[in-house]
Design an enzyme around this catalytic site. Structure first.
Site, short mmCIF file in Angstrom:
data_model
loop_
_atom_site.label_atom_id
_atom_site.label_comp_id
_atom_site.label_asym_id
_atom_site.label_seq_id
_atom_site.Cartn_x
_atom_site.Cartn_y
_atom_site.Cartn_z
N ILE A 692 84.24 36.15 44.48
CA ILE A 692 83.29 35.27 45.43
C ILE A 692 83.94 34.22 46.06
O ILE A 692 83.54 33.37 46.95
CB ILE A 692 82.08 34.53 44.83
CG1 ILE A 692 82.63 33.62 43.56
CG2 ILE A 692 81.33 35.72 44.09
CD1 ILE A 692 81.46 32.95 42.87
N GLY A 695 91.38 30.33 46.43
CA GLY A 695 91.77 28.99 47.01
C GLY A 695 93.48 28.88 46.67
O GLY A 695 94.04 29.81 46.20
N GLY A 698 93.90 29.65 42.81
CA GLY A 698 93.59 31.18 42.05
C GLY A 698 92.21 31.70 42.85
O GLY A 698 91.82 31.18 43.62
N ASP A 817 90.28 15.01 45.71
CA ASP A 817 89.84 16.18 46.63
C ASP A 817 88.16 16.25 46.85
O ASP A 817 87.45 17.33 46.81
CB ASP A 817 90.35 17.39 46.20
CG ASP A 817 90.40 18.48 47.23
OD1 ASP A 817 90.33 18.13 48.47
OD2 ASP A 817 90.54 19.62 47.15
#
Length: 993
Positions: A692, A695, A698, A817
């Site tokens: 789904i 990145g 992984g 992040d």
């Protein structure tokens, strides 16, 4: 009847009045035109700027000052509109008033660039003050005609670029203030030739790393030099010490090295020296003792060594800060004779000897911090002699003796930390009654006595920490009157009696530690009302009765230790509702079957020492068996063995080719939550059809188990080129999410660390990420456009998650992040902060702040990265605050951070800042403008996501949230709020409606 003389005088006055009025009519027309074409006045402060038949002179208008000039004419000389909340561009038209010499427009919302050509109209100005606005672009250039300009203040704007060389030609300049602008370049040497300067303020500017120009030593009239947080490197030039008129020298928060020049003793007029947070070394120059006018001295957070010279200790200082250095030796007694001393901070050094007995006797000392040194002897008895003492911090020394009785009469005192000493004796009775917010006497002291009921007078006490002493007696019921209590630590004492059942009144409790006492009675079920409780430790007491099932109602409890008591009964199944990081009920008298959710290896030690507990397959806990079952054990066992053998043979035949092709996996499994599955349930589902997302670290899979439960599994890259990165991500996720428990942070359920690959198992978020919901262009998405109520709820939830990481996690964690794609949404649209692959722990400081952490590379995602990454490798939690501000702007606008609609070199922050001001921009300086186009101060219709259908109330709420977003995205970290403050601000905005 008037005489001839009186008549002549009367006619003269009348004629002069008429002349003055006529001479100012032109000024009034200019002012009125500028107001109509360049300024927007939402609060109506300039409503009297109207020319009428009876009011044609502007001299009585708001913000206008007139003087009689040559020729006896009354003319406008000063325009001061500071703090009037006006917006628009720079009003060049004001300078058409020929007599104008002063313009002050500070603390407004003026913006746009200031262009050199139209600015030339203002060449007769003496003072131009534009502090605290939103002007941007390059700093304005000044032509040679500005020979009379004396004061130029542009503090706290958004100017960029280098300081123009034309500033070196402003030879009449006395004040230059560029503080708090995102400028670049270096501190220019040509500023040293502005010899009329009395004040130079270049603080909080992100210059390129550069030294202090030695030419600044030419500024012989300078009284105020501020270069705070300006990225300065190298040594302090000796020429600076030629500035004998200098009263304020502020070089703090830079990277200056070397020793403090001995010539500093020449600054005979200096009142304040701020050199803190640099890398200065060596000893303090004794010549500092010659500075008899010095009152504020701060050299903290450096690498200074040696002893404190007695001559410096004898100075009449108000503020004396030497903390966070490497000073040694004793503290001279003469420091106690200073009548001015208010703030005394020398913590985190290696001072030895005793504290001067008379400290505080001759001065109104307010803050006293000598913690983390090697002081011995007794506490100074006169610290509160003048009744002004507010904070006393002495922890981590070797102080002994009793707490002076006089401290009990110090009603100004509100903060006490005396942990880790050798104090003894009884605490003065009145000491407990002080209006404290924190009382810490913990660890390695030998204090005794009991807590009196009069502690209820300390109504604002939030932290009571007295562990590892010899306190005794019962816990007073009056403790329940302290409604602000967040932390109670009474552990490792000799308290008796029961835990007060009124504990349910303490709604703000976060941590309760009462272990290693002699408490008896039952655990009060009323503790379930303490819904903020995260840690409850009652181990090693004599508690009886059962474990209250109501403990399962504590929503954020993650640490529960009830071991080594005399508890009986079964373990309540309600405890399975808790998200426990630590759970221990060992060494009690519990019996019955352990609830199935606890029957995992991770919880095995939690139940030892309860011989009557049982559970299947949890050695050494005995299995649960009934007498009736015993008769059938042998035949059933034989049947099971036969069936199992057959199944194994069949399985071996079917999978034999696989075993030939593939060696056996050796995986290390770690379980962080109660789960009803194993890694073998997950392996077969890691197929291409279930991917789904992907990145840099992984792939992400959607795994649906046979039980119906859906999981999110992140399988990290295993290829050689990416293995180092995946290891870093894996370690970061496990070390952070593995111990973090919060309703707005995604749950890490399990991890697998294998030879072939690593994967992390999370709870599945049905609605994906906030970024997907806001920006997805797929028409078949199940999620309809978010309304404002849902967006606001997401904002508050995500803020609470980040606030927990920054302020409640130990150690604090910076995410690094934060972005909309890393805020996941469950089936109820409740947000969870996710993806901790870049997260870093921070060191908590004594003042509840966190220290900076050095980053080897820029972390984060394009559009969310805080500006300070461009000029420093040291960042802290304020970088997360900036990124969160960008997310707030996404929620408001529905746009990506770098949406192409913003235009070239413009991101969502600049777009929001400009759109929020919403001022008309005529093409010409005096160009006409349609007043109907003004609308409201903030025309949010051009800013908010058009997919939202908003009420007037929601528009007002969005405007307030926009203020929070712009505060979070301030260019300078120091100006951004903490995430805890952001949560407060957001909730305030909601409560105002």
């Amino acid at each position: 009847m008037l005489t001839n003389t009186n008549l002549f005088f009367f006619l003269s006055l009348l004629l002069l009045s008429c002349f003055l009025q006529v001479s100012s009519n032109g000024d009034a027309e200019i002012l009125s035109r500028v107001k109509k074409t360049r300024l927007f006045d939402p609060d109506g402060n300039l409503q009297d700027w109207v020319i009428t038949g009876d009011n044609r002179s502007p001299c009585n208008w708001t913000g206008i000052t007139c003087h009689i000039r040559k020729g006896s004419s009354l003319a406008v000389t000063t325009i001061d509109l500071s703090g009037y909340n006006i917006s628009g561009g720079f009003p060049y038209g004001f300078c058409r008033i020929r007599t104008l010499i002063n313009i002050t427009l500070s603390q407004n919302n003026l913006n746009g660039t200031i262009d050199s050509a139209p600015l030339s109209l203002c060449s007769k100005l003496q003072n131009l003050i534009l502090n605290q606005n939103n002007f941007s672009g390059k700093l304005p250039e000044f032509s040679p005609e500005f020979r009379k300009l004396r004061v130029l203040e542009l503090e706290s704007n958004l100017f960029t670029g280098e300081i123009p060389q034309s500033y070196g030609r402003l030879t009449a300049l006395q004040v230059l203030n560029l503080n708090g602008n995102p400028l670049s370049g270096i501190v220019p040497a040509f500023l040293g030739y502005l010899t009329e300067l009395t004040r130079l303020d270049l603080a909080y500017i992100s210059f390129d790393p550069s030294p202090i120009p030695s030419t600044l030593g030419n500024l012989s009239n300078l009284t105020d030099l501020r270069l705070t947080h300006s990225n300065l490197v190298g040594e302090i030039p000796d020429s600076i010490m030629n500035l004998v008129l200098l009263e304020n020298l502020d070089l703090a928060m830079n990277s200056l090295t070397g020793e403090i020049p001995e010539s500093i003793g020449r600054l005979e007029s200096v009142y304040q020296i701020e050199l803190y947070d640099n890398r200065l070394s060596g000893k303090l120059p004794e010549s500092i003792g010659n500075l008899t006018e010095l009152r504020n001295f701060d050299v903290s957070q450096n690498n200074l060594t040696g002893e404190l010279p007695e001559k410096i200790a004898a100075l009449q200082l108000i503020s004396f800060n030497l903390n966070d250095n490497f000073f040694t030796g004793g503290l001279p007694d003469v420091v106690a004779l200073n009548p001015n001393l208010v703030e005394f901070k020398i913590f985190n050094n290696s001072f030895t000897g005793t504290l001067p007995r008379n400290l505080g006797k001759f001065s109104e000392i307010s803050e006293f911090d000598v913690s983390t040194n090697r002081f011995s002897g007794e506490l100074p008895p006169y610290l509160c002699y003048r009744r002004k003492l507010q904070k006393i911090i002495t922890f981590s020394n070797q102080l002994s003796g009793e707490i002076p009785e006089s401290y009990g009469d110090c009603h100004s005192l509100n903060y006490i930390r005396m942990a880790d000493n050798k104090l003894s004796g009884e605490v003065p009775a009145r000491f407990w009654e002080l209006p404290l917010t924190r009382l810490e006497l913990a660890n390695n002291n030998q204090l005794q006595g009991s807590i009196p009921p009069s502690i209820s007078k300390a109504r604002h006490l939030s932290q009571l920490e007295i562990s590892a002493n010899n306190f005794s007696g019962v816990i007073p019921v009056k403790l329940c009157d302290l409604r602000d209590l967040r932390v109670i630590d009474l552990s490792r004492n000799s308290f008796l009696g029961s835990i007060p059942s009124c504990i349910n009144k303490l709604k703000n409790l976060e941590r309760v530690e009462m272990q290693e006492n002699m408490l008896d009675g039952e655990i009060p079920s009323s503790v379930s009302s303490c819904t903020e409780l995260t840690e409850l430790n009652l181990s090693n007491n004599r508690l009886r009765g059962g474990i209250p099932p109501e403990l399962g109602d504590l929503p954020v409890l993650n640490y529960l230790d009830l071991s080594n008591n005399q508890l009986t009964g079964e373990i309540p199944a309600e405890l399975l509702r808790l998200k426990l990081n630590q759970f221990n009920v060992s060494d009690n008298k519990l019996y019955g079957k352990i609830p199935s959710g606890f029957q995992q290896d991770i919880f095995r030690p939690s139940f030892l020492g309860n011989p009557n507990l049982c559970a299947p397959n949890l050695d050494p806990i005995r299995p649960c068996r009934s007498k009736r079952e015993t008769r059938y054990i042998l035949p059933i066992s034989i049947l099971c063995i036969v069936a199992l053998t057959g199944a194994l043979v069949w399985l071996f035949i079917k999978t034999k080719p696989l075993f030939k092709r593939k060696p056996k996996r050796t995986n290390k499994i770690t379980i962080f939550q109660r789960v009803g599955f194993t890694e073998e349930d997950i392996y077969p589902q890691l197929t291409e059809d279930n991917i789904i997302g992907s990145g840099g670290s992984g792939l992400v899979y959607r795994v649906k188990l046979k039980s119906g439960q859906t999981l999110a599994v992140k399988k990290l890259w295993g290829e050689t080129g990416q293995k180092t990165e995946s290891e870093s991500v894996f370690r970061s996720e496990v070390e952070t999410l593995g111990r973090v428990r919060h309703g707005n942070i995604v749950k890490l359920l399990m991890c697998c660390n294998g030879e072939e690959f690593r994967f992390l198992v999370y709870e599945f978020m049905e609605n994906g990420s906030l970024g997907d919901v806001l920006h997805s262009e797929k028409e078949h998405r199940a999620v309809s456009p978010l309304d404002w109520t849902t967006r606001f709820s997401i904002a508050v939830g995500a803020a609470q998650g980040l606030s927990y990481l920054h302020h409640d996690s130990v150690p604090p964690i910076v995410h690094r992040d934060v972005k909309s794609n890393n805020i996941l949404l469950d089936h109820e649209m409740k947000p969870r902060v996710a993806d901790f692959g870049l997260a870093k722990p921070l060191k908590r400081e004594d003042n509840d702040g966190v220290s900076d952490v050095s980053m080897s590379c820029v972390a984060g995602s394009y559009g969310y990265i805080a500006p300070e990454y461009g000029y420093t490798s040291k960042v802290n939690e304020k970088s997360d605050v900036y990124s969160f501000g960008v997310v707030l702007l996404e929620l408001i606008t529905g746009k990506r951070p770098n949406d192409s609609s913003f235009g070239e070199n413009k991101d969502i922050v600049k777009f929001a800042m400009e759109a929020a001001l919403c001022y008309p921009s005529p093409s010409a300086e005096d160009g006409a403008m349609n007043q109907d186009s003004l609308g409201n101060y903030r025309d949010l219709s051009k800013l908010v996501d058009p997919k939202m259908k908003l009420s007037t109330r929601e528009y007002e709420e969005i405007e307030k949230v926009l203020d929070v977003a712009l505060l979070c995205t301030s260019s300078f970290p120091i100006n951004r709020p903490t995430m805890r403050k952001v949560v407060e601000l957001l909730k305030e905005k909601k409560s105002l409606e």
